[in-house]
Design a protein around this motif. Sequence first.
Motif: not given
Length: 453
Positions: A319-331, A357-360, A426-433
């Motif tokens: 639930r809106l868990q922020v993960i920073k991995r491999n030069k990207i941020t995953i929500i 800002k990417i939303a999957i 890409k590098e520095n992307d913030v990705v919501l899943v």
Amino acid sequence: MELSLNELLEAMNGELIVKGKTDFNSVCIDTRKIEKNNIYFAINGERFNGNKFVIEAFSKGASIAIVDEILFDLNNTDNLQTVIKVEDTEKALLNLANYYRKKLGLKVIGVTGSCGKTSTKDLIAAFLSEKYKVFKTKGNFNNQIGLPLMILELDSSIDVAVLEMGMSNLGEIDVLANCARPDIAVITNIGLSHIENLKTQENILKAKSEIFNYFDETNTLIINGEDENLLKIKDKCFEILKIGYNHEYDVYAFNIILEEDKTTFTVKDKNEESIFTIPMAGKHNILNSMLAVEVAKKLNVTFDEMKKGIKNLEATSMRLQVIKRNKITIINDCYNASPDSMKSSMDVLSSYKTGRKIAILGTMNELGEEAVKSHIEVGNYALTKVDLLIAVGEYKDYFKKGFTGENIITFATKEECIYKLDTIIKENDVVLVKASRGMKFEDIVSSLEEVSI
């Protein structure tokens, strides 16, 4: 579990068929997880019949089995321990939990709503934790099997139990409320979740309102005053308290500061005000926090004690868990999805100041006739919130219909999306899943954690 064998029999109106070991500790419904001296409840469900696995449960250490069918040889006592027969094991589980809840006599907080109930549960538990020993529902144990199992994990050291109550149709929360008998009930909102079964928001409100079916003048209902459907609840025999964003409510929030990983706001009630900072993103969590504040106030917790309790916040995963991995941020917000929660999550995504800002986004289930409209609406909402929308699943074209911009990629399946991630991210992307639970989008999260930049 603080009960005797005689209390077990009384609570379930059970018949002692075989008497073997009488020592027991906790309840288990899955023979794969049986531990020594567990009570094995042979749940007789639609997909499996637990009565078939009684001998296996005893072989793994169970001391008592609760059954509603005898599917084993009663004469072969070498394989048996204590066996109690009841009319219906699922009802017996609920009855036992209700009996135990009454015996312990602790305070129970019931939490329901179309979305936000798990975050609200987590916040309530945290705000109470400085003053009380608190138990809260684990994971998604919020249905007619899960809730009684949670109650049966309690003991006399617990002061307050915060229990989440979920449903998919009318009558289900009534069963849970009868079992748990909450002292205080919280309803977060009335959205579109489960409208496929319930057809209208009026019926969703009716279903959620079952949480106060057993209330009298000693009980309190706390609702989100910003939800116009909840404001229809009036003229009850019990206390109704409302929270929101202005002074007409019992507790309200203002001076709101939204950041990527935290939210700051001022809380005011009739007597005082104080600044709160919670390590959770999104404006929706302010309302969830206000519900938690009102619960804490009812239990005589001060603002200072609440703020100290925030350090004990344990948010449920996915639930809106922020993960920073491999030069990207995953929500990671894969636990579930509805139109309202999709929008709230994209609000959080849009608060990030750097990177694309990417939303999957995947399918929102159980929307019935509202499904097409809701997926178009969410796609349209994404227009001003994301730089790239990736739509996956059967409603991908409806996301695209709403998202009239060019920056959208669609995939028929989750697997197709995963296969292409390396070429998109890409590098520095913030990705919501985010998608409904059945989509199992945590597989996409796992792949993002391994993507090569």
